[in-house]
Write a protein that holds these residues in place. Structure first.
Motif, short mmCIF file in Angstrom:
data_model
loop_
_atom_site.label_atom_id
_atom_site.label_comp_id
_atom_site.label_asym_id
_atom_site.label_seq_id
_atom_site.Cartn_x
_atom_site.Cartn_y
_atom_site.Cartn_z
N VAL A 177 0.95 -1.13 -0.02
CA VAL A 177 -0.03 0.05 0.04
C VAL A 177 0.71 1.16 -0.09
CG1 VAL A 177 -1.59 1.33 1.23
CG2 VAL A 177 -1.97 -1.09 1.18
N VAL A 178 1.89 1.04 0.80
CA VAL A 178 2.72 2.38 0.86
C VAL A 178 3.57 2.63 -0.37
CG1 VAL A 178 5.00 3.38 2.01
CG2 VAL A 178 3.07 2.47 3.47
N LEU A 179 3.98 1.44 -0.97
CA LEU A 179 4.65 1.43 -2.40
C LEU A 179 3.70 2.01 -3.62
CD1 LEU A 179 7.27 0.60 -3.88
CD2 LEU A 179 6.10 -1.54 -4.49
N ALA A 180 2.51 1.69 -3.35
CA ALA A 180 1.46 2.14 -4.52
C ALA A 180 1.17 3.72 -4.42
CB ALA A 180 0.43 1.29 -4.48
N VAL A 181 1.19 4.18 -2.98
CA VAL A 181 0.88 5.49 -2.69
C VAL A 181 2.00 6.05 -1.64
CG1 VAL A 181 -1.05 7.04 -2.01
CG2 VAL A 181 -1.52 4.77 -2.90
N PRO A 182 2.89 6.25 -2.09
CA PRO A 182 4.09 6.92 -0.91
C PRO A 182 3.64 8.03 0.05
CG PRO A 182 4.96 6.55 -3.25
CD PRO A 182 3.37 6.57 -3.23
N SER A 183 2.83 8.80 -0.61
CA SER A 183 2.34 9.95 0.13
C SER A 183 1.82 9.37 1.46
CB SER A 183 1.37 10.76 -0.47
OG SER A 183 0.18 10.06 -0.83
N LEU A 184 1.23 8.21 1.58
CA LEU A 184 0.72 7.88 2.92
C LEU A 184 1.67 7.75 3.96
CD1 LEU A 184 -1.75 4.98 1.69
CD2 LEU A 184 -2.48 7.34 2.26
N LEU A 185 3.12 7.32 3.55
CA LEU A 185 3.95 7.07 4.56
C LEU A 185 4.41 8.61 5.14
CD1 LEU A 185 6.15 5.49 6.03
CD2 LEU A 185 7.77 5.87 3.95
N LEU A 186 4.45 9.41 4.08
CA LEU A 186 4.74 10.84 4.63
C LEU A 186 3.62 11.56 5.49
CD1 LEU A 186 6.12 12.29 1.10
CD2 LEU A 186 7.49 11.58 3.38
N ASP A 187 2.49 11.20 5.05
CA ASP A 187 1.26 11.72 5.99
C ASP A 187 1.37 10.97 7.43
OD1 ASP A 187 0.44 13.18 3.97
OD2 ASP A 187 -0.92 11.77 3.32
N ALA A 188 1.66 9.65 7.36
CA ALA A 188 1.65 8.97 8.78
C ALA A 188 2.79 9.61 9.57
CB ALA A 188 1.70 7.46 8.57
N VAL A 189 3.84 9.85 8.99
CA VAL A 189 5.08 10.35 9.81
C VAL A 189 4.90 11.61 10.32
CG1 VAL A 189 7.79 10.58 9.73
CG2 VAL A 189 6.72 8.55 8.45
N TRP A 190 4.72 12.65 9.44
CA TRP A 190 4.61 14.17 9.52
C TRP A 190 3.15 14.57 9.84
CZ3 TRP A 190 8.77 12.21 6.31
CH2 TRP A 190 10.01 12.67 6.83
N GLY A 191 2.19 13.80 9.89
CA GLY A 191 1.06 14.21 10.10
C GLY A 191 0.34 15.18 9.02
N GLY A 192 0.68 14.89 7.85
CA GLY A 192 0.22 15.67 6.52
C GLY A 192 0.97 16.92 6.68
N ARG A 193 2.19 17.18 7.52
CA ARG A 193 2.98 18.36 7.17
C ARG A 193 3.84 18.34 6.78
NH1 ARG A 193 0.41 18.46 12.32
NH2 ARG A 193 2.27 17.58 13.29
N ALA A 194 4.41 17.35 5.91
CA ALA A 194 5.79 17.37 5.28
C ALA A 194 5.76 18.32 4.05
CB ALA A 194 5.57 15.82 4.47
N ALA A 195 6.96 18.73 3.77
CA ALA A 195 7.49 19.83 2.91
C ALA A 195 6.75 19.18 1.61
CB ALA A 195 8.73 20.04 2.91
N PRO A 196 6.39 20.20 0.54
CA PRO A 196 6.00 19.74 -0.69
C PRO A 196 7.08 19.05 -1.58
CG PRO A 196 5.36 21.94 -0.02
CD PRO A 196 6.21 21.44 0.93
N GLU A 197 8.46 19.30 -1.06
CA GLU A 197 9.55 18.83 -1.83
C GLU A 197 9.68 17.19 -1.40
OE1 GLU A 197 9.91 21.50 -0.08
OE2 GLU A 197 10.28 23.18 -1.22
N ALA A 198 9.19 16.88 -0.42
CA ALA A 198 9.36 15.47 0.09
C ALA A 198 8.32 14.76 -0.86
CB ALA A 198 8.77 15.41 1.55
N TYR A 199 7.05 15.21 -0.97
CA TYR A 199 5.87 14.63 -1.83
C TYR A 199 6.47 14.74 -3.31
CZ TYR A 199 2.58 14.96 1.80
OH TYR A 199 2.04 14.84 3.18
N ALA A 200 7.10 15.63 -3.66
CA ALA A 200 7.82 15.74 -5.07
C ALA A 200 8.81 14.54 -5.36
CB ALA A 200 8.18 17.01 -5.44
N ALA A 201 9.57 14.23 -4.25
CA ALA A 201 10.52 13.57 -4.42
C ALA A 201 10.10 11.80 -4.61
CB ALA A 201 11.38 13.56 -3.36
N LEU A 202 8.71 11.66 -3.98
CA LEU A 202 8.31 10.37 -4.00
C LEU A 202 7.20 10.43 -5.23
CD1 LEU A 202 7.84 9.58 -0.37
CD2 LEU A 202 9.91 8.70 -2.02
N ALA A 203 7.32 11.22 -6.02
CA ALA A 203 6.16 11.08 -7.31
C ALA A 203 6.59 10.09 -8.38
CB ALA A 203 6.03 12.66 -7.76
N TYR A 204 5.98 9.22 -8.67
CA TYR A 204 6.37 8.30 -9.83
C TYR A 204 6.35 8.98 -11.13
CZ TYR A 204 5.69 4.03 -6.51
OH TYR A 204 6.03 3.35 -5.74
#
Length: 306
Positions: A177-204
């Motif tokens: 599930v985390v592999l399919a939707v990496p943003s879930l891991l960022l949301d779980a670790v940082w509570g939805g407050r991760a930097a936009p760059e982190a989401y961009a780095a895990l974009a397929y």
């Protein structure tokens, strides 16, 4: 509680698995007959335990049946040699793959020196580390011999630990599930407050998401289904063992395809991390497959003959 015959069978199994394949059947028959004759009919389990205890550790008994390499302890020589060679080969193979993947960016004349100084020489620390471990283990066995006493175990190799396989299946589902939707891991670790760059780095990468991505998910789903089936069934069967080996080969093939021909993420740092992870997964999976094939052959070789 195991009866006398089960104790002998467990002991013989532990002895012959340390021998070359061509010796296993003959030694198993000879040792089983010798112990049964020494014990006599209708023997009590406690008497069988005492006989096996005085007969020696399985590694020591196996050493009597084959010539040994006197590297550390004679009983440990074959294990030391095998683990040393496997460790060095794995490091060398990882080095070769790493250099091959960089072949387009590194001059050809530098490829071999780069491999030798990064992986070739570095791998040689492994036998030295193993040597120190085996020396320490031998000293502990001599200092506290009771710690090295052989302990009987059931010889049922088809039974699986249902709790462990169920936990493994749950972890595999979560990881998929985390592999399919990496943003879930960022949301779980940082509570939805991760930097936009982190989401961009895990974009397929769009191309990967449309082609190889679904193939990877299907293969992972097949592996999860096998884990669940084993957890429910509680035992290996010939079919599930064949499926397991087949899935290992298919998984390694797909991951190698991703490693060589795909760019999973849009970010270069993420792709470098994934490449290293795929290398380790492929190597570990192939070693695991070789170990499973070896165990299947061992099971066939030491099956009790009428």
């Amino acid at each position: 509680m195991m009866n006398a015959d089960e104790l002998i069978e467990s002991y013989v199994s532990d002895v012959v698995k340390r021998l070359p394949r061509k010796q296993r059947v003959d030694v198993a028959l000879e040792l089983r007959s010798l112990l049964a004759e020494e014990l006599g009919p209708d023997a009590e389990p406690e008497r069988a335990r005492e006989l096996l205890r005085t007969f020696g550790r399985p590694a020591e008994v196996a050493a009597r049946y084959r010539p040994t390499l006197h590297v550390i302890d004679p009983a440990d020589a074959r294990t030391f040699r095998r683990v040393s060679l496997i460790g060095v080969a794995v490091v060398w193979l990882l080095g070769v793959i790493d250099v091959a993947l960089d072949a387009g960016t590194v001059p050809a004349a530098q490829l071999v020196p780069r491999w030798w100084f990064n992986a070739g020489l570095a791998a040689l620390w492994w036998p030295g580390f193993l040597g120190a471990c085996f020396v320490a283990a031998a000293w502990v066995r001599r200092r506290w011999p009771r710690l090295a006493e052989w302990k009987p175990r059931a010889v049922d190799r088809d039974q699986v630990n249902r709790v462990a396989y169920a936990a493994g299946g749950a972890a595999a589902v979560l990881g998929t599930v985390v592999l399919a939707v990496p943003s879930l891991l960022l949301d779980a670790v940082w509570g939805g407050r991760a930097a936009p760059e982190a989401y961009a780095a895990l974009a397929y990468d769009d191309g990967f998401a449309r082609t190889l991505g679904p193939v990877v998910l299907v293969v992972l789903g097949a592996n999860i289904a096998l884990l669940v089936a084993l957890a429910v069934r509680g035992r290996w069967q010939p079919l599930t063992r064949r499926l397991d080996l087949g899935l290992t080969v298919v998984t390694c093939a797909v991951l190698t395809w991703v490693l060589v021909a795909a760019r999973p993420f849009e970010s270069d740092p993420a792709n470098e991390t994934v490449r290293l992870a795929l290398l380790l997964i492929i190597v570990v999976s192939l070693i695991g497959a070789a170990y499973k094939v070896r165990n299947l052959r061992l099971r066939s070789a030491i099956t009790t003959h009428p």
